[in-house]
Design a protein around this motif. Structure first.
Motif, short mmCIF file in Angstrom:
data_model
loop_
_atom_site.label_atom_id
_atom_site.label_comp_id
_atom_site.label_asym_id
_atom_site.label_seq_id
_atom_site.Cartn_x
_atom_site.Cartn_y
_atom_site.Cartn_z
N ILE A 55 0.82 -1.21 0.00
CA ILE A 55 0.00 0.00 0.00
C ILE A 55 0.86 1.27 0.00
CG2 ILE A 55 -1.64 1.36 1.36
CD1 ILE A 55 -3.00 -1.24 2.15
N ILE A 56 1.87 1.31 0.87
CA ILE A 56 2.72 2.51 0.92
C ILE A 56 3.44 2.75 -0.40
CG2 ILE A 56 4.77 3.52 2.01
CD1 ILE A 56 3.81 2.39 4.66
N PRO A 57 4.06 1.71 -1.03
CA PRO A 57 4.65 1.95 -2.35
C PRO A 57 3.61 2.37 -3.40
CG PRO A 57 5.57 -0.03 -1.39
CD PRO A 57 4.42 0.39 -0.51
N ALA A 58 2.38 1.85 -3.29
CA ALA A 58 1.34 2.22 -4.25
C ALA A 58 0.98 3.70 -4.11
CB ALA A 58 0.10 1.36 -4.04
N ILE A 59 0.91 4.18 -2.86
CA ILE A 59 0.63 5.60 -2.63
C ILE A 59 1.75 6.46 -3.17
CG2 ILE A 59 0.36 7.36 -0.83
CD1 ILE A 59 -1.08 5.24 0.86
N GLU A 60 2.99 6.03 -2.93
CA GLU A 60 4.14 6.79 -3.43
C GLU A 60 4.15 6.84 -4.95
OE1 GLU A 60 7.36 4.71 -1.63
OE2 GLU A 60 7.18 5.75 0.32
N GLN A 61 3.68 5.77 -5.60
CA GLN A 61 3.62 5.74 -7.06
C GLN A 61 2.60 6.74 -7.62
OE1 GLN A 61 4.67 3.20 -10.04
NE2 GLN A 61 6.25 4.30 -8.94
N SER A 62 1.62 7.10 -6.79
CA SER A 62 0.54 7.98 -7.26
C SER A 62 0.71 9.42 -6.79
CB SER A 62 -0.81 7.44 -6.76
OG SER A 62 -0.98 6.09 -7.13
N GLU A 63 1.88 9.77 -6.27
CA GLU A 63 2.09 11.10 -5.70
C GLU A 63 1.85 12.22 -6.69
OE1 GLU A 63 6.00 11.06 -4.06
OE2 GLU A 63 5.33 10.29 -2.11
N GLN A 64 2.05 11.96 -7.98
CA GLN A 64 1.86 13.01 -8.98
C GLN A 64 0.40 13.46 -9.07
OE1 GLN A 64 2.54 9.88 -9.64
NE2 GLN A 64 1.11 9.13 -11.19
N MET A 65 -0.51 12.68 -8.49
CA MET A 65 -1.92 13.05 -8.50
C MET A 65 -2.29 13.98 -7.36
SD MET A 65 -3.64 9.36 -9.51
CE MET A 65 -5.29 10.07 -9.61
N GLY A 66 -1.30 14.30 -6.51
CA GLY A 66 -1.55 15.22 -5.41
C GLY A 66 -2.52 14.66 -4.39
N ARG A 67 -3.54 15.46 -4.06
CA ARG A 67 -4.50 15.04 -3.04
C ARG A 67 -5.37 13.87 -3.50
NH1 ARG A 67 -6.82 20.78 -0.54
NH2 ARG A 67 -4.81 21.51 0.29
N LEU A 68 -5.36 13.60 -4.77
CA LEU A 68 -6.16 12.49 -5.30
C LEU A 68 -5.34 11.21 -5.44
CD1 LEU A 68 -8.18 14.35 -8.09
CD2 LEU A 68 -8.87 13.87 -5.73
N SER A 69 -4.15 11.20 -4.86
CA SER A 69 -3.28 10.02 -5.00
C SER A 69 -3.84 8.77 -4.35
CB SER A 69 -1.90 10.34 -4.40
OG SER A 69 -2.01 10.63 -3.02
N PHE A 70 -4.87 8.94 -3.54
CA PHE A 70 -5.48 7.79 -2.89
C PHE A 70 -6.39 7.00 -3.85
CE2 PHE A 70 -8.55 11.18 -2.42
CZ PHE A 70 -9.76 10.55 -2.68
N ILE A 71 -6.80 7.62 -4.95
CA ILE A 71 -7.80 7.00 -5.82
C ILE A 71 -7.32 5.66 -6.41
CG2 ILE A 71 -9.06 7.24 -8.00
CD1 ILE A 71 -9.45 10.17 -7.35
N PRO A 72 -6.12 5.59 -7.02
CA PRO A 72 -5.67 4.29 -7.53
C PRO A 72 -5.54 3.23 -6.45
CG PRO A 72 -4.33 6.06 -8.42
CD PRO A 72 -5.15 6.66 -7.33
N VAL A 73 -5.12 3.66 -5.26
CA VAL A 73 -4.94 2.70 -4.16
C VAL A 73 -6.29 2.17 -3.68
CG1 VAL A 73 -3.99 2.38 -1.86
CG2 VAL A 73 -2.83 3.89 -3.47
N VAL A 74 -7.25 3.06 -3.52
CA VAL A 74 -8.59 2.63 -3.10
C VAL A 74 -9.22 1.71 -4.15
CG1 VAL A 74 -10.95 3.41 -2.64
CG2 VAL A 74 -9.01 4.63 -1.63
N MET A 209 0.76 0.10 -12.10
CA MET A 209 1.48 -0.42 -10.94
C MET A 209 0.80 -0.11 -9.61
SD MET A 209 3.95 -2.30 -10.04
CE MET A 209 4.85 -2.37 -11.58
N PRO A 210 0.35 1.14 -9.35
CA PRO A 210 -0.33 1.41 -8.07
C PRO A 210 -1.56 0.54 -7.87
CG PRO A 210 0.25 3.46 -9.15
CD PRO A 210 0.49 2.36 -10.15
N TYR A 211 -2.29 0.30 -8.96
CA TYR A 211 -3.50 -0.52 -8.88
C TYR A 211 -3.14 -1.97 -8.58
CZ TYR A 211 -5.80 3.44 -11.18
OH TYR A 211 -6.29 4.68 -11.49
N ILE A 212 -2.07 -2.47 -9.21
CA ILE A 212 -1.66 -3.86 -9.02
C ILE A 212 -1.16 -4.09 -7.59
CG2 ILE A 212 0.02 -5.60 -9.73
CD1 ILE A 212 -0.19 -4.45 -12.57
N LEU A 213 -0.33 -3.17 -7.09
CA LEU A 213 0.18 -3.29 -5.72
C LEU A 213 -0.96 -3.29 -4.71
CD1 LEU A 213 3.25 -0.87 -5.95
CD2 LEU A 213 3.36 -3.36 -5.66
#
Length: 260
Positions: A55-74, A209-213
């Protein structure tokens, strides 16, 4: 890098095989208390691996989305949950009452029930190893060889008792030691298959990758909540399961931090 990935993917399978080999050295089936402790340990390892290694690496992978970086992880996390819910309807759960019902009706032998149930557990574990090594191979997920190997070792540690839990009861029911060992080892083969498929899919779809992780994390959390936690609380003195859950969580967390 490829060599490291191949070794990492094989490590959890080796853990299962070594656990299944216990059937050659122990005469009696594992006691219920020991099984609860081992299931608790496995649950702790899987939860910690889901958080620190996936989960933590997935969040880091989505950092370019800013405050919406949680969306791929969720989205990935819920994808893993729903996928395992589907599998749960297809593959019999590792549940004593369900097992007895299916066996008594003649639909499945106990050997088939055990192998299928462990297959359900091993699919998300293989996906998790495949996902993190896909991130390592891509070089785009900030995942080091140490972090990936920590996850593989953590799952191998929890696969050791899992292999024993499969092979020893089978031998206690008059299966030969070699047959019981083979069935225990067979339960771990699906882990290699699911890991390789995940690496291939991630290699083809790098942005996923964020989705897969997080998908792998959701699948592992589902197994822990649906299967391991209820099993480790059955019967008296269930505190041992909680203690071993905490031990497994601590060891996996330490491995990830120390090797990452």
């Amino acid at each position: 890098m490829i060599r490291n990935a191949v070794i990492g993917i094989l490590v959890p399978f080796i853990g299962t095989a070594l656990g299944a080999a216990c059937v050659f050295f122990t005469k009696h089936e594992l006691g219920r208390g020991v099984q609860r402790a081992l299931l608790g340990f496995a649950g702790g390892v899987m939860v910690a691996a889901s958080v620190w290694s996936l989960i933590i690496p997935a969040i880091e992978q989505s950092e370019q989305m800013g405050r919406l970086s949680f969306i791929p992880v969720v989205a990935g996390f819920w994808g893993g949950i729903l996928f395992l819910m589907l599998l749960d309807h297809i593959i019999p759960r590792l549940n004593n009452n369900a097992a007895k019902a299916d066996i008594s009706s003649g639909k499945l032998s106990k050997t088939a029930m055990l192998v299928l149930a462990v297959t359900l557990h091993n699919i998300p574990e293989g996906m998790a190893v495949g996902a993190i090594y896909a991130g390592y191979l891509s070089g785009s997920a900030d995942i080091t060889a140490g972090t990936a190997f920590a996850l593989a070792m953590g799952i191998a540690i929890q696969n050791f008792p899992e292999g024993a839990i499969i092979s020893m009861p089978l031998h206690a029911e008059n299966k030969s030691k070699c047959r019981a060992f083979a069935d225990g080892v067979l339960s771990g083969v699906v882990e290699i298959i699911s890991a390789v498929i995940t690496v291939f899919l991630a290699g083809v779809i790098i942005p996923a990758m964020p989705y897969i992780l997080s998908f792998a994390a959701g699948a592992m959390i589902y197994v822990v909540v649906e299967e391991l936690i209820p099993e480790m609380h059955e019967g008296e003195r269930s505190n041992m399961g909680v203690v071993m859950f905490s031990v497994g969580f601590t060891i996996m967390m330490a491995l990830d931090v120390a090797l990452g």
